[in-house]
Every structure is written in C-alpha cells, then in structure tokens.
Design a protein around this motif. Structure first.
Motif, PDB file in Angstrom:
ATOM      1  N   ASP A  86       0.830  -1.170  -0.009  1.00 16.12           N
ATOM      2  CA  ASP A  86       0.113  -0.008   0.073  1.00 16.12           C
ATOM      3  C   ASP A  86       0.549   1.313  -0.213  1.00 16.12           C
ATOM      4  O   ASP A  86       0.570   2.083  -0.720  1.00 16.12           O
ATOM      5  N   ALA A  87       1.903   1.094   0.922  1.00 13.71           N
ATOM      6  CA  ALA A  87       2.736   2.220   0.925  1.00 13.71           C
ATOM      7  C   ALA A  87       3.651   2.352  -0.295  1.00 13.71           C
ATOM      8  O   ALA A  87       3.852   3.670  -0.995  1.00 13.71           O
ATOM      9  N   LEU A  88       4.041   1.330  -1.053  1.00 10.60           N
ATOM     10  CA  LEU A  88       4.543   1.478  -2.350  1.00 10.60           C
ATOM     11  C   LEU A  88       3.645   1.938  -3.413  1.00 10.60           C
ATOM     12  O   LEU A  88       4.168   2.945  -4.356  1.00 10.60           O
ATOM     13  N   GLU A  89       2.513   1.656  -3.432  1.00  9.16           N
ATOM     14  CA  GLU A  89       1.516   1.993  -4.315  1.00  9.16           C
ATOM     15  C   GLU A  89       1.251   3.844  -4.201  1.00  9.16           C
ATOM     16  O   GLU A  89       1.501   4.435  -5.099  1.00  9.16           O
ATOM     17  N   ARG A  90       1.223   4.015  -3.018  1.00 10.96           N
ATOM     18  CA  ARG A  90       0.971   5.640  -2.688  1.00 10.96           C
ATOM     19  C   ARG A  90       2.261   6.347  -3.132  1.00 10.96           C
ATOM     20  O   ARG A  90       2.104   7.300  -3.712  1.00 10.96           O
ATOM     21  N   ALA A  91       3.723   5.710  -2.807  1.00 11.25           N
ATOM     22  CA  ALA A  91       4.888   6.511  -3.244  1.00 11.25           C
ATOM     23  C   ALA A  91       4.929   6.481  -4.834  1.00 11.25           C
ATOM     24  O   ALA A  91       5.253   7.604  -5.142  1.00 11.25           O
ATOM     25  N   LEU A  92       4.423   5.576  -5.468  1.00 14.46           N
ATOM     26  CA  LEU A  92       4.659   5.635  -6.932  1.00 14.46           C
ATOM     27  C   LEU A  92       3.539   6.658  -7.514  1.00 14.46           C
ATOM     28  O   LEU A  92       4.192   7.430  -8.381  1.00 14.46           O
ATOM     29  N   ILE A  93       2.423   6.585  -6.794  1.00  9.10           N
ATOM     30  CA  ILE A  93       1.386   7.583  -7.329  1.00  9.10           C
ATOM     31  C   ILE A  93       1.945   8.876  -7.059  1.00  9.10           C
ATOM     32  O   ILE A  93       1.614  10.168  -7.851  1.00  9.10           O
ATOM     33  N   ALA A  94       2.319   9.212  -6.078  1.00  7.44           N
ATOM     34  CA  ALA A  94       2.753  10.598  -5.427  1.00  7.44           C
ATOM     35  C   ALA A  94       4.162  11.125  -6.336  1.00  7.44           C
ATOM     36  O   ALA A  94       4.167  12.232  -6.596  1.00  7.44           O
ATOM     37  N   SER A  95       5.013  10.043  -6.506  1.00  6.88           N
ATOM     38  CA  SER A  95       5.973  10.419  -7.386  1.00  6.88           C
ATOM     39  C   SER A  95       5.764  10.740  -8.925  1.00  6.88           C
ATOM     40  O   SER A  95       6.213  11.648  -9.467  1.00  6.88           O
ATOM     41  N   VAL A 104       8.759  10.814  -0.853  1.00  3.51           N
ATOM     42  CA  VAL A 104       9.940  10.493  -0.015  1.00  3.51           C
ATOM     43  C   VAL A 104       9.304   9.931   1.364  1.00  3.51           C
ATOM     44  O   VAL A 104       9.709   8.759   1.995  1.00  3.51           O
ATOM     45  N   ARG A 105       8.093  10.174   2.028  1.00  4.07           N
ATOM     46  CA  ARG A 105       7.681   9.530   3.200  1.00  4.07           C
ATOM     47  C   ARG A 105       7.001   8.289   2.764  1.00  4.07           C
ATOM     48  O   ARG A 105       7.398   7.331   3.716  1.00  4.07           O
ATOM     49  N   GLN A 106       6.299   8.195   1.889  1.00  4.49           N
ATOM     50  CA  GLN A 106       5.804   6.761   1.591  1.00  4.49           C
ATOM     51  C   GLN A 106       6.818   5.810   1.013  1.00  4.49           C
ATOM     52  O   GLN A 106       6.763   4.488   1.341  1.00  4.49           O
ATOM     53  N   ALA A 107       7.822   6.233   0.566  1.00  3.94           N
ATOM     54  CA  ALA A 107       8.980   5.450   0.113  1.00  3.94           C
ATOM     55  C   ALA A 107       9.593   4.955   1.477  1.00  3.94           C
ATOM     56  O   ALA A 107      10.137   3.655   1.352  1.00  3.94           O
ATOM     57  N   ALA A 108       9.927   5.765   2.421  1.00  8.12           N
ATOM     58  CA  ALA A 108      10.661   5.210   3.462  1.00  8.12           C
ATOM     59  C   ALA A 108       9.735   4.407   4.315  1.00  8.12           C
ATOM     60  O   ALA A 108      10.223   3.540   4.993  1.00  8.12           O
ATOM     61  N   ARG A 109       8.426   4.552   4.302  1.00  4.50           N
ATOM     62  CA  ARG A 109       7.573   3.537   4.972  1.00  4.50           C
ATOM     63  C   ARG A 109       7.510   1.997   4.130  1.00  4.50           C
ATOM     64  O   ARG A 109       7.356   1.270   4.866  1.00  4.50           O
ATOM     65  N   ALA A 110       7.534   2.208   2.910  1.00  4.18           N
ATOM     66  CA  ALA A 110       7.473   0.839   2.187  1.00  4.18           C
ATOM     67  C   ALA A 110       9.017   0.329   2.540  1.00  4.18           C
ATOM     68  O   ALA A 110       8.938  -0.916   2.531  1.00  4.18           O
ATOM     69  N   ASP A 111      10.059   0.949   2.553  1.00  2.00           N
ATOM     70  CA  ASP A 111      11.313   0.298   2.889  1.00  2.00           C
ATOM     71  C   ASP A 111      11.301  -0.202   4.141  1.00  2.00           C
ATOM     72  O   ASP A 111      11.990  -1.511   4.389  1.00  2.00           O
ATOM     73  N   ALA A 112      10.745   0.218   5.059  1.00  2.00           N
ATOM     74  CA  ALA A 112      10.533  -0.369   6.481  1.00  2.00           C
ATOM     75  C   ALA A 112       9.646  -1.548   6.507  1.00  2.00           C
ATOM     76  O   ALA A 112       9.948  -2.455   7.299  1.00  2.00           O
ATOM     77  N   LEU A 113       8.687  -1.539   5.823  1.00  2.00           N
ATOM     78  CA  LEU A 113       7.704  -2.491   5.787  1.00  2.00           C
ATOM     79  C   LEU A 113       7.995  -3.716   4.998  1.00  2.00           C
ATOM     80  O   LEU A 113       7.787  -4.964   5.185  1.00  2.00           O
ATOM     81  N   ARG A 121      15.012   0.852  -2.548  1.00  2.00           N
ATOM     82  CA  ARG A 121      16.022   1.743  -3.047  1.00  2.00           C
ATOM     83  C   ARG A 121      15.616   2.583  -4.337  1.00  2.00           C
ATOM     84  O   ARG A 121      15.739   3.835  -4.416  1.00  2.00           O
ATOM     85  N   LEU A 122      15.039   1.722  -5.286  1.00  2.00           N
ATOM     86  CA  LEU A 122      14.589   2.249  -6.541  1.00  2.00           C
ATOM     87  C   LEU A 122      13.539   3.539  -6.310  1.00  2.00           C
ATOM     88  O   LEU A 122      13.575   4.560  -6.756  1.00  2.00           O
ATOM     89  N   LEU A 123      12.591   2.980  -5.532  1.00  2.00           N
ATOM     90  CA  LEU A 123      11.556   3.636  -4.894  1.00  2.00           C
ATOM     91  C   LEU A 123      11.961   4.988  -4.446  1.00  2.00           C
ATOM     92  O   LEU A 123      11.596   6.336  -4.943  1.00  2.00           O
ATOM     93  N   ALA A 124      12.934   4.835  -3.548  1.00  2.00           N
ATOM     94  CA  ALA A 124      13.659   6.009  -2.730  1.00  2.00           C
ATOM     95  C   ALA A 124      14.219   6.839  -3.661  1.00  2.00           C
ATOM     96  O   ALA A 124      14.115   8.153  -3.739  1.00  2.00           O
ATOM     97  N   ALA A 125      14.903   6.528  -4.586  1.00  2.00           N
ATOM     98  CA  ALA A 125      15.595   7.197  -5.619  1.00  2.00           C
ATOM     99  C   ALA A 125      14.730   8.143  -6.437  1.00  2.00           C
ATOM    100  O   ALA A 125      14.919   9.290  -6.700  1.00  2.00           O
ATOM    101  N   ARG A 126      13.639   7.455  -6.869  1.00  2.00           N
ATOM    102  CA  ARG A 126      12.427   8.177  -7.730  1.00  2.00           C
ATOM    103  C   ARG A 126      11.841   9.043  -6.867  1.00  2.00           C
ATOM    104  O   ARG A 126      11.692  10.284  -7.387  1.00  2.00           O
ATOM    105  N   ALA A 127      11.475   8.834  -5.613  1.00  2.00           N
ATOM    106  CA  ALA A 127      11.122   9.863  -4.952  1.00  2.00           C
ATOM    107  C   ALA A 127      11.644  11.186  -4.517  1.00  2.00           C
ATOM    108  O   ALA A 127      11.482  12.157  -4.428  1.00  2.00           O
TER     109      ALA A 127
END
Length: 491
Positions: A86-95, A104-113, A121-127
C-alpha cells in the motif's frame, strides 16, 4: 444447478441406505478386556460416525493450538507486506504526480515494511528525484549499482541526473556502460548520443550512431542526415590542422546527405584546394539539384580561379539549369545576367520573383541594379529605398561579411544535428540572432544620388548635396565585384 443435483443424489443414497438397514437389521458385538456389549447395527454405525467426527474436531483443535505462534507470525508478515505494498503504491502515485515530499515519506515507510531492498532503493531514488533532492537520488542509484539485477536501471538514473545538471562527461560514462551491456535499451543510445553531441564529441557520436543504426535503434534516413552534420562539424574543426582528413569527412558528409548545403559547400572548398575540381563540381551540382543555396553557388563560382568571366558565368548558368524553377536558381540567373549587362535575361529571371512580394533586401538590390542598367534612376532609387528596410533572407545570412559560408559555433552545430538529422530542416542561427541586420542593405543599394544645387541658410552658410553613409561591403548583393588575386570578379 450442479450442487442441487449432488444434494438430491446424496439424499437419495441416504434414504436408500436407511431402507436397506431397516430391511436388514443386524447386531454389532464388541468384546474388550472381558467386557462385552451388543447393539443394533444401525446404532453402532451411528456411534462410529459420531466418534470419528469428535476425533477429527479434537485433532483440528490440537493442531490449531500447536501451530498458533507460527500462524500469528505469518499473519503479521502478511499484514506488513500488505501495508508495504500500500505504501509502495502511494509512493509511486505521489512520485508520478510530482508530490515529492509525500513520495519520500511513503517510500521510507515501504522500505521499513518490505524486505525488498531493490524495490525500496529504486522507489526512494525516484521519490528523491520528484522532491528535487538530486544528491539523495544519486546516493540511492549508486547503491543499486551493486546489484546486477538493478545495475542497468541505476545507470539510467545516474545518466539522467548527470544530464539534468549538465554534466555531459558523467552522462557519457554511465550511458556508455549501459549501451555496451544492453543491446535493446534504446534510452542508452539516446542518452549517450545526446551527451556526446552536447560535449561536441563529433567522432564518438558518429561511432555511437553507427552502432545504433546497426541495432535498428534509429532509422537509416535519420542516421544518414545526422552523420552528415557530425562529419561536417568535425571537418570544420580539423580543416586547418588536418586538411586531408577534413576534405574526406566533408566529401562523405555531402554524399550521405546531398541536400545538406553546409557539407557540400565545405567539401567543394576543400576539394578545390586539393585540385579535385571535378569531384567538387559533382558534389555541388548534386547539392544544387537537391536544395539550392547561395553558398553553393558562391563556392561553385570560385572553384577555378583561372576561369575567365565569361566561362565562370556560363558555368553558373549551367548550375542554375539543374533546378531552373527554384527561386535561388532564378536569382543566380539574374545575377549572372546583370554582371554581363544582359537586360533581357535579368528581367526574365527577376520577373517571377518581383511578382510575389514581400521582397527581400537582396532582391530589391538586384531590381535596383536592373533599373539602373535600364537607365531608370527613379525606379532604381525606389528599389534602393525598399532595400534599406526590406527583410533579409535566412539563406543569405549563412554567409558572413568576409564571405565565409556557415560560420557556426559548436552550439549551432549541436542544434543542427537534430534540426537537419531528425526533420531535414536547415536552421539559420545568424538569422535568428539578427546578425544579418548589419548586412541587410548591400553596397549596390547605395547608388550615387543626383546632385542638388547648394542652398544658403539664413546664417549665410552653404550646404552641398546630401551625404550618404557608406558602410563596409556586405554580402547581401552577390553582384558586387570583388577583385581576387587573379583579377576575377568574385561573388
């Protein structure tokens, strides 16, 4: 429907079994440890079924209790995974929406979960890119380089960041590695080629273009036009230091794209210096047939310094006949006719052009020369007045005041790679920069004015005829005579 049929069948079978047991009563005897029990068969069967059910339920309860800790751990893991996705989905949409901070916030949450470092890392870079935090994005992409699975995407990200900050060498480094590794990644070719062009690396750009054409990543026609521009720019760069190589490059460029006037003009000039006049003439004639340009006519007229004026004029007329209906061919015919004082030929060539205004300063100057040749001074002055404020010609701006053709900077050639290569469109940077403005009115427009009688002012001062400003010679009038080393009239 199938379930109904099965239910009815089971009911029928149960009824049949009940009827059978009723018609065939029996006795079940159990002896165990000296204990003896007897019961009807139907009752014994029912007791067995109930006992089996109880045993199954008991085993199920025992299994559930025994495996409860593992099930709880799996439940928590599944829950975390769902929350992570869910966090990954939100991060991609926000990016994608450009909401960098949320991404960035959602990417950090996805990384933790999620226990997926590559995705995280890819998501964090895109964010980070979406948040314009390029240093952080670069850090994440560099971490992705360590994983062979994500190395290619990391190289693409790093090359894109280098392009964004204008670091062509870094973009070339990352894109070149990706281009060598992957034969199907089109982005690698485009990024590498664009970076090499941006850094004015003409020869490496040609090699990249050739490999991309071999891989079918660029069309043959586009590749040929781009190659012509690259070779022309490279030839101009080495014309003084290595004239033989420059001549070879210019010749190959003119062959690759005959309609590219800069290549033909440069090839004609360099080949003429090597006394390869026949080859130079062939290239210039092919270029004129494809796309006439005043620079081609100028180089063609100056190929042989030993030519007489009559022979030079005849060759220029032959050149114009290769594409007689083109506007530039008519102008060239008119120029030659005016040099030879051939009024009828000049009028015949200029008439179709004068009939379609607006007229350029160059055409007005030619019309003024024709009017003066006919003895009509009033008409000549009218055309001179029009020439003083008429617009210049884009093609004529490609020749500077010293007569050099296509005196472009590296930045101009970089633009030309895509303008001519992708669109077959010849740009005119000097015209766009209004560098033609100082050369718009040719010297022939400044004809000698009729003298007027002197007038006395109230103070008794005497003023002579008006004085006209005479600028330095400009190239907007090809008919101006320029004495060369061999006494010829230049163009």
């Amino acid at each position: 429907m199938i379930r109904l049929i099965i239910t009815i069948a089971l009911c029928v079978l149960t009824a049949a079994a009940a009827v059978f047991l009723t018609l065939n009563p029996g006795v079940v005897t159990i002896e165990f440890l000296g204990w003896r029990a007897e019961a009807p068969f139907a009752l014994g069967a029912a007791a067995l079924i109930v006992a089996t059910f109880v045993l199954v339920v008991a085993w199920w309860l025992f299994t559930k209790v025994w495996t409860a800790p593992d099930m709880f751990r799996r439940f928590r893991a599944r829950r975390r995974r769902e929350q992570g996705f869910d966090a990954l989905e939100r991060a991609l949409i926000a990016s994608a929406a450009g909401e960098g901070e949320l991404a960035v916030r959602q990417a950090a949450r996805a990384d933790a979960l999620l226990d997926r470092p590559a995705i995280s890392r890819l998501l964090a870079a895109r964010a980070a890119e979406a948040a314009s935090d390029l240093p952080t994005a670069e850090t994440h992409y560099e971490a992705l380089l360590e994983d062979p699975r994500t190395k290619l995407v990391a190289q693409r990200g790093l090359a894109g960041l280098a392009e964004a900050r204008g670091d062509a060498p870094a973009a070339i480094t990352h894109a070149s590695a990706a281009f060598e590794k992957s034969r199907t990644a089109r982005w690698a070719f485009e990024t590498l080629f664009n970076a090499q062009v941006a850094d004015a690396r003409w020869e490496p750009a040609r090699r990249t273009l050739a490999e991309a054409e071999r891989r079918k990543q660029v069309g043959a026609d586009i590749a040929a036009r781009r190659r012509a521009v690259l070779m022309t720019a490279e030839a101009r760069a080495c014309a003084e230091s290595d004239p033989d190589r420059a001549a070879d490059l210019a010749e190959r460029a003119a062959v690759a794209s005959p309609g590219f006037a800069p290549a033909a003009a440069l090839a004609g000039r360099l080949l003429a210096k090597k006394r390869r006049h026949r080859r130079a003439s062939d290239l210039l004639e092919s270029a004129w047939q494809a796309a006439p340009h005043p620079a081609i006519a100028r180089v063609y007229g100056e190929l042989r310094k030993s030519d007489t004026k009559a022979k030079r004029a005849e060759r220029l007329r032959d050149l114009a006949r290769l594409n007689p209906e083109h506007r530039e061919s008519r102008i060239l015919t008119a120029e030659v006719a005016l040099e030879q004082s051939n009024i009828e030929a000049a009028r015949s060539a200029l008439a179709p052009i004068l009939a379609h205004p607006p007229l350029s300063a160059r055409v007005c100057a030619l019309a003024a020369r024709l009017a003066r040749l006919e003895g009509d001074e009033d008409e000549a002055r009218r055309y001179m007045a029009r020439a003083s404020h008429a617009p210049g010609e884009a093609d004529w701006s490609d020749i500077d005041a010293a007569g050099a053709a296509f005196p472009y900077s590296d930045e101009d050639w970089k633009r030309m790679v895509y303008a001519w290569g992708d669109e077959a469109r010849l740009i005119h940077p000097r015209y766009e920069r209004f560098e033609i403005a100082a050369e718009a009115v040719p010297e022939t427009a400044l004809l000698e004015a009729p003298k007027r009688p002197a007038k006395k002012t109230e103070a008794g001062e005497t003023h002579g005829p008006p004085r006209y400003y005479e600028p330095s010679r400009a190239p907007d009038d090809p008919g101006v005579e320029d004495e060369g080393d061999d006494g010829e009239k230049g163009r």
